[in-house]
Design a protein around this motif. Structure first.
Motif, mmCIF file in Angstrom:
data_model
loop_
_atom_site.group_PDB
_atom_site.id
_atom_site.type_symbol
_atom_site.label_atom_id
_atom_site.label_comp_id
_atom_site.label_asym_id
_atom_site.label_seq_id
_atom_site.Cartn_x
_atom_site.Cartn_y
_atom_site.Cartn_z
ATOM 1 N N ILE A 62 -5.982 15.052 3.149
ATOM 2 C CA ILE A 62 -6.096 14.003 2.123
ATOM 3 C C ILE A 62 -6.512 14.517 0.743
ATOM 4 C CG2 ILE A 62 -6.684 12.305 3.895
ATOM 5 C CD1 ILE A 62 -9.608 12.458 2.921
ATOM 6 N N GLY A 63 -6.936 15.792 0.671
ATOM 7 C CA GLY A 63 -7.542 16.322 -0.569
ATOM 8 C C GLY A 63 -6.622 16.206 -1.777
ATOM 9 N N GLY A 64 -5.327 16.481 -1.587
ATOM 10 C CA GLY A 64 -4.371 16.356 -2.689
ATOM 11 C C GLY A 64 -4.011 14.904 -2.945
ATOM 12 N N GLY A 65 -3.755 14.163 -1.881
ATOM 13 C CA GLY A 65 -3.253 12.797 -1.990
ATOM 14 C C GLY A 65 -4.213 11.831 -2.665
ATOM 15 N N VAL A 66 -5.501 12.011 -2.410
ATOM 16 C CA VAL A 66 -6.486 11.086 -2.988
ATOM 17 C C VAL A 66 -6.503 11.195 -4.522
ATOM 18 C CG1 VAL A 66 -8.984 10.724 -3.151
ATOM 19 C CG2 VAL A 66 -7.902 10.871 -0.917
ATOM 20 N N ILE A 67 -6.255 12.395 -5.037
ATOM 21 C CA ILE A 67 -6.223 12.580 -6.500
ATOM 22 C C ILE A 67 -5.013 11.843 -7.092
ATOM 23 C CG2 ILE A 67 -5.976 14.313 -8.344
ATOM 24 C CD1 ILE A 67 -7.460 16.288 -6.396
ATOM 25 N N ILE A 68 -3.882 11.914 -6.382
ATOM 26 C CA ILE A 68 -2.684 11.202 -6.867
ATOM 27 C C ILE A 68 -2.919 9.693 -6.780
ATOM 28 C CG2 ILE A 68 -0.172 10.994 -6.681
ATOM 29 C CD1 ILE A 68 -0.163 13.641 -5.099
ATOM 30 N N ALA A 69 -3.562 9.259 -5.684
ATOM 31 C CA ALA A 69 -3.842 7.831 -5.487
ATOM 32 C C ALA A 69 -4.588 7.248 -6.693
ATOM 33 C CB ALA A 69 -4.665 7.636 -4.208
ATOM 34 N N ASN A 70 -5.606 7.966 -7.146
ATOM 35 C CA ASN A 70 -6.415 7.468 -8.273
ATOM 36 C C ASN A 70 -5.574 7.208 -9.509
ATOM 37 O OD1 ASN A 70 -8.829 7.523 -6.932
ATOM 38 N ND2 ASN A 70 -9.341 9.609 -7.572
ATOM 39 N N GLU A 71 -4.557 8.030 -9.728
ATOM 40 C CA GLU A 71 -3.756 7.908 -10.951
ATOM 41 C C GLU A 71 -2.780 6.737 -10.929
ATOM 42 O OE1 GLU A 71 -4.187 9.468 -13.889
ATOM 43 O OE2 GLU A 71 -5.957 10.204 -12.814
ATOM 44 N N VAL A 72 -2.415 6.258 -9.732
ATOM 45 C CA VAL A 72 -1.428 5.159 -9.656
ATOM 46 C C VAL A 72 -2.085 3.841 -9.239
ATOM 47 C CG1 VAL A 72 0.512 6.689 -9.177
ATOM 48 C CG2 VAL A 72 -0.766 5.699 -7.261
ATOM 49 N N GLY A 73 -3.415 3.884 -9.020
ATOM 50 C CA GLY A 73 -4.121 2.653 -8.654
ATOM 51 C C GLY A 73 -4.145 2.375 -7.167
ATOM 52 N N ALA A 74 -3.665 3.301 -6.323
ATOM 53 C CA ALA A 74 -3.806 3.114 -4.872
ATOM 54 C C ALA A 74 -5.275 3.299 -4.516
ATOM 55 C CB ALA A 74 -2.957 4.130 -4.117
ATOM 56 N N ILE A 75 -5.745 2.563 -3.503
ATOM 57 C CA ILE A 75 -7.142 2.702 -3.094
ATOM 58 C C ILE A 75 -7.197 3.445 -1.764
ATOM 59 C CG2 ILE A 75 -9.271 1.474 -2.531
ATOM 60 C CD1 ILE A 75 -8.391 -0.722 -4.415
ATOM 61 N N ALA A 76 -7.993 4.505 -1.729
ATOM 62 C CA ALA A 76 -8.157 5.299 -0.506
ATOM 63 C C ALA A 76 -9.638 5.337 -0.146
ATOM 64 C CB ALA A 76 -7.627 6.716 -0.711
ATOM 65 N N THR A 77 -9.959 4.847 1.063
ATOM 66 C CA THR A 77 -11.355 4.855 1.531
ATOM 67 C C THR A 77 -11.375 5.115 3.031
ATOM 68 O OG1 THR A 77 -11.445 2.518 2.184
ATOM 69 C CG2 THR A 77 -11.978 3.019 -0.119
ATOM 70 N N ASN A 78 -12.588 5.309 3.566
ATOM 71 C CA ASN A 78 -12.739 5.283 5.015
ATOM 72 C C ASN A 78 -12.865 3.803 5.451
ATOM 73 O OD1 ASN A 78 -15.398 4.449 4.564
ATOM 74 N ND2 ASN A 78 -16.277 6.464 5.024
ATOM 75 N N PHE A 79 -13.059 3.567 6.736
ATOM 76 C CA PHE A 79 -13.086 2.176 7.228
ATOM 77 C C PHE A 79 -14.335 1.413 6.780
ATOM 78 C CE2 PHE A 79 -10.154 3.068 11.153
ATOM 79 C CZ PHE A 79 -9.094 3.262 10.282
ATOM 80 N N THR A 104 -14.287 15.316 8.715
ATOM 81 C CA THR A 104 -13.208 14.383 9.046
ATOM 82 C C THR A 104 -13.739 12.952 8.924
ATOM 83 O OG1 THR A 104 -13.753 14.394 11.371
ATOM 84 C CG2 THR A 104 -12.111 15.984 10.657
ATOM 85 N N ASP A 105 -12.806 12.013 8.722
ATOM 86 C CA ASP A 105 -13.224 10.623 8.521
ATOM 87 C C ASP A 105 -12.054 9.699 8.861
ATOM 88 O OD1 ASP A 105 -14.827 8.479 7.741
ATOM 89 O OD2 ASP A 105 -15.303 9.327 5.767
ATOM 90 N N THR A 106 -12.364 8.409 9.033
ATOM 91 C CA THR A 106 -11.309 7.398 9.140
ATOM 92 C C THR A 106 -10.648 7.270 7.762
ATOM 93 O OG1 THR A 106 -12.996 5.748 8.660
ATOM 94 C CG2 THR A 106 -12.427 6.100 10.989
ATOM 95 N N PHE A 107 -9.444 6.666 7.727
ATOM 96 C CA PHE A 107 -8.701 6.695 6.457
ATOM 97 C C PHE A 107 -7.808 5.473 6.305
ATOM 98 C CE2 PHE A 107 -5.159 8.067 3.739
ATOM 99 C CZ PHE A 107 -5.858 8.621 2.672
ATOM 100 N N LEU A 108 -7.931 4.814 5.164
ATOM 101 C CA LEU A 108 -6.982 3.756 4.789
ATOM 102 C C LEU A 108 -6.628 3.951 3.314
ATOM 103 C CD1 LEU A 108 -5.453 1.017 5.067
ATOM 104 C CD2 LEU A 108 -7.573 -0.101 4.336
ATOM 105 N N ILE A 109 -5.339 4.126 3.053
ATOM 106 C CA ILE A 109 -4.875 4.111 1.659
ATOM 107 C C ILE A 109 -3.928 2.932 1.550
ATOM 108 C CG2 ILE A 109 -3.008 5.770 2.133
ATOM 109 C CD1 ILE A 109 -3.322 6.697 -0.808
ATOM 110 N N ALA A 110 -4.069 2.159 0.449
ATOM 111 C CA ALA A 110 -3.225 0.971 0.330
ATOM 112 C C ALA A 110 -3.041 0.579 -1.122
ATOM 113 C CB ALA A 110 -3.853 -0.195 1.101
#
Ligand code: IPD
Ligand code: CA
Ligand code: CA
Length: 264
Positions: free
Chosen positions: A214-231, A241-247
């Motif tokens: 997720i290390g790369g993807g979370v940075i991209i998420a921030n730029e397009v307004g996607a929200i990525a968090t654990n549960f 490691t952690d649970t993961f929801l990006i939406a």
């Protein structure tokens, strides 16, 4: 750190690593298992990670590398510049399908995400972002995600989670699957994250992901307004490691509140 200089260098080594992986299909790939019989690793995963480590250390010996295959030094904190690397995300797809696997990299400075990459090796498609500057799909800027209703959403989820299991209340997941427009499962977390940030999926759920997934993807998420968090709705420490929801931001909270009940 000169972000633009690092970005040019990172793209060079990602494209070169991609070429090497594609060439590897012309000779024998050695397959081993790791934590269980379905957790695969190959000599190409290891060689690709070693390739990145050698190139990055030659570029700047103070940069550290946290890679899935542990081919470099042990990284126990994110002080200074840390490259979080999954040399092949979707190893089972790499081995069995020869497609649908990604190189993904996040570059962090003192724990703050600066540049994120997800590279589809066979399609030669690059999703990337520079924090605070923007996100791109190859040469085209990516747009901010547009709101949608849960009934219109197409979500990435593994079919395991609609069967009885000890991680998540599967009845609620069934409810989610019945509510949304469609579901997909691609077998590469980084690919599913790339699809959410570019609007090809509207959410992706996983019970357990590692920092390199997720290390790369979370940075991209921030730029397009996607929200990525654990549960729990929290951000990540990128060391465990952690649970993961990006939406898509219009459905992230709803999915967490109504459809995700973790079994602890
Ligand atoms: C795996 C893939 C898979 C996800 C697993 C990851 P790997 O990564 O992203 O889609 O469900 O949790 O470990 O082992 O192929 O790099
Ligand atoms: Ca992975
Ligand atoms: Ca991997």
């Amino acid at each position: 750190m000169d972000i633009n200089q690092v970005d040019v260098f990172a793209k060079e080594i990602i494209f070169e690593a991609g070429r090497r992986i594609r060439e590897s299909f012309s000779y024998d790939i050695e397959i081993e298992t790791k934590s269980n019989a379905n957790d695969l690793v190959t000599n190409i995963d290891r060689e690709t990670e070693t390739f990145f480590i050698e190139k990055i250390k030659a570029f700047n010996p103070t940069h550290r590398i946290l890679g899935e295959e542990g081919m470099g030094e042990k990284v126990e904190n994110l002080d200074g510049v840390v490259w979080i690397i999954d040399p092949i995300d979707g190893t089972m797809n790499f081995v069995k399908q020869h497609r649908h696997f990604m190189i993904t990299i996040g570059i962090y400075v003192d724990g703050i995400g600066k540049i994120g990459y997800i590279f589809d090796v066979m399609r030669e498609d690059l999703f990337y972002a520079i924090a605070g500057v923007g996100a791109w799909y190859n040469d085209s800027p990516m747009r901010k995600l547009q709101p949608l209703k849960i009934e219109e959403a197409v979500i990435g989820i593994n079919a395991n989670w609609v069967t009885p299991n000890d991680r998540i209340n599967h009845e609620k997941v069934i409810d989610l699957v019945r509510t949304v427009r469609g579901t997909r499962s691609y077998g590469s977390a980084a690919m599913e994250i790339a699809f959410v940030v570019s609007g090809k999926l509207d959410a992706y759920i996983s019970m357990r992901l590692a920092p390199w997934d997720i290390g790369g993807g979370v940075i991209i998420a921030n730029e397009v307004g996607a929200i990525a968090t654990n549960f729990n709705g929290e951000g990540f420490d990128f060391l465990t490691t952690d649970t993961f929801l990006i939406a898509n931001p219009s459905i992230h909270q709803l999915i967490l509140e109504k459809y995700v009940e973790e079994k602890k």
